[in-house]
Design a protein around this motif. Sequence first.
Motif, PDB file in Angstrom:
ATOM      1  N   GLU A 149       0.604  -1.158  -0.005  1.00  0.00           N
ATOM      2  CA  GLU A 149       0.084   0.185   0.206  1.00  0.00           C
ATOM      3  C   GLU A 149       0.855   1.255  -0.209  1.00  0.00           C
TER       4      GLU A 149
ATOM      5  N   PRO B  90     -10.599   3.271   5.386  1.00  0.00           N
ATOM      6  CA  PRO B  90     -10.918   4.414   4.271  1.00  0.00           C
ATOM      7  C   PRO B  90     -10.158   5.948   4.578  1.00  0.00           C
TER       8      PRO B  90
ATOM      9  N   ILE C 104      -6.300   6.018   5.662  1.00  0.00           N
ATOM     10  CA  ILE C 104      -5.597   5.176   4.105  1.00  0.00           C
ATOM     11  C   ILE C 104      -5.369   6.355   3.314  1.00  0.00           C
ATOM     12  N   LEU C 105      -6.700   7.708   3.103  1.00  0.00           N
ATOM     13  CA  LEU C 105      -6.663   8.956   2.749  1.00  0.00           C
ATOM     14  C   LEU C 105      -5.913   9.788   2.870  1.00  0.00           C
TER      15      LEU C 105
ATOM     16  N   ARG D  93      -2.388   8.847   2.374  1.00  0.00           N
ATOM     17  CA  ARG D  93      -1.705   9.625   0.804  1.00  0.00           C
ATOM     18  C   ARG D  93      -1.630  10.797   0.720  1.00  0.00           C
TER      19      ARG D  93
ATOM     20  N   PRO E 183      -8.356  -8.436   7.123  1.00  0.00           N
ATOM     21  CA  PRO E 183      -9.283  -7.044   7.788  1.00  0.00           C
ATOM     22  C   PRO E 183      -8.877  -6.913   9.349  1.00  0.00           C
TER      23      PRO E 183
ATOM     24  N   HIS F  30      -5.934  -5.429   9.612  1.00  0.00           N
ATOM     25  CA  HIS F  30      -6.038  -3.681   9.654  1.00  0.00           C
ATOM     26  C   HIS F  30      -6.951  -3.042  10.397  1.00  0.00           C
TER      27      HIS F  30
ATOM     28  N   LEU G 215      -8.926  -6.581   1.392  1.00  0.00           N
ATOM     29  CA  LEU G 215      -9.186  -5.528   2.180  1.00  0.00           C
ATOM     30  C   LEU G 215      -9.796  -4.892   1.050  1.00  0.00           C
TER      31      LEU G 215
ATOM     32  N   LEU H 123     -11.311   4.429  -3.114  1.00  0.00           N
ATOM     33  CA  LEU H 123     -11.168   3.642  -2.306  1.00  0.00           C
ATOM     34  C   LEU H 123      -9.660   1.720  -2.377  1.00  0.00           C
TER      35      LEU H 123
ATOM     36  N   PRO I 152      -3.095  -3.855  -1.234  1.00  0.00           N
ATOM     37  CA  PRO I 152      -1.492  -3.681  -1.702  1.00  0.00           C
ATOM     38  C   PRO I 152      -0.561  -4.113  -3.086  1.00  0.00           C
TER      39      PRO I 152
END
Lengths: 481, 78
Positions: free
Chosen positions: A40, A195, A198-199, A202, A236, A239, B22, B58, B64
């Motif tokens: 990621e 979400p 993660i954003l 970034r 999952p 995370h 994910l 998203l 990954p």
Amino acid sequence: MSAPVYEPYLRKPKTFYEQYERKSGDPTVTHYCPGCGHGELHKMIAEAIEDLEIADRTVFISPVGCSVFAYYYFDTGNVQAAHGRAPAVGTGVQRARPHSIVISYQGDGDLAAIGLNEILQAANRGEHMAVFFVNNAIYGMTGGQMAPTTLPGMHTTTSPGGRDPRKAGNPLRLCELISQLDAPVYVARGALSGPKHILRTRKLVRKALQAQVERRGFTFVEVLSACPTGWGMNPPDAHKWILEKMAEFFPLEVFVDKTDSEPEPFEIPEEPPAEKLHELLRISTAGQVTFSPSQPVEPKYANPRIKVAGFGGQGVLLLGLGLAQCGMMEGRKVSWLPSYGPEMRGGTAHCHVNVSDHEIGSPLISRPTVVVAMNQPSLEKFEPQLVEGGLLIVNTSMVPKEPSRSDLDVLKIPASDMAKELGNPRAANMIILGAYAAYTGMIGKETALASLNTLIKRKHLVDLNRKAIELGWEFGTKARG
Amino acid sequence: MAERQDRGRVEINLDECKGCQLCITVCPVNCLEVTTKLNKQGYLPVDYKGSGCTGCGLCYYACPEPGAITVFRLKKSA
């Protein structure tokens, strides 16, 4: 009504190679486990590099850890550094190539344990580099051992009962540590989970790289990242665990942000011209003239593997350098490898010298063809290593004992006494250089004399050493008969 | 009258997917599902259900694997 048309919106960033050469079977998939945070973060960095159009001047420093193979993925400049040393390597890259964008990508074992010194020093110096710190609270590649970032009570293979802060301390919060320093311009922590985060991560990644483009200085982005394999969870759940457990201990904040202020002017130091460089390093350009070997060398003396040994202070290492320097001046391949103790004077020293017409495989010599024994212990230590019929040069002023082998070609020379007569006992090494040159024919006299311009830093001593070489040359010629 | 068009579309390279799912956990409209056929790597890959995608992206950022997911958006007609 016409059929709907869809345009690509998000696709594999061009910063990645199309095929990853390491994997022969599936050359388009990474080596990471399912659900691994590295992939990621790789994508976010690759996307930012592409958008900022900096791939051609980016140098990506891969660490040791799971991401050791990052250079198989990023189509940028790449260096793979020793464990924890990425910021030091990055410093070198940045100093040598000031226009480059340096990315130091490191895991928690790499950065927070073995490399803690490097990262703090680089941060404190405000090196122009973007550090991406992947914190998964564990040593992933080696099988899930406790790392400096392992949470209290967390079970790992080396903390099977859970991390006990009384014995293992509390986890290191690197962002907090680094934000105490004056130099860093951007320090932030993100998480690869859900979400929102993660954003947000970034954005942190892009901001850090944007700051590099703007030449602002040291940026540090920590990313809480999942290691489903090491944690023994499905991706999952792993995370979820990041936000539920890790983020509690490692707050997701921006700790330092000086990216709005005017950046300090970025000065690229001027490179000195070649002549100036020679002057700075005190290298004589005389050494650049190629001398042709003045005489044919007897086959038994050709391509010597030489060990020079004696007390520290006898000029043992300099004699070795001289032999290598002369070989180089005559267009041969050479190597010089010193070996000495911590003493600056006294103690013992020796060096390995290869002079060859062919490329040299290893600078290390275990079976020398020539041994120069400047003192008694050296004779005792190195005489047995000589090849059969090898050349043994003995400084008889310091070596009362006779050599024990009978198969050797022995050149006895009272070099220290001769040097004392000349006015300086430390010139014994150059007497031996002259004698070796004349006796074997491996080095021309002119070469030996010219090498002094490079070898002798204190110019007033050049004359003495010239005399020493000439004296040795005379001795060697006579001995050769 | 034509059906309402989806604003986005997802393409998944089934052989590059490692089945970590994910993408499914972050998809706000639940338009991704696990398939039933093992891929080349031995994982059960995720695929697009075929409709419902909004093109939010998203899944792309949660995934990954660099090349496993491509997100498309509907081209606005002039």
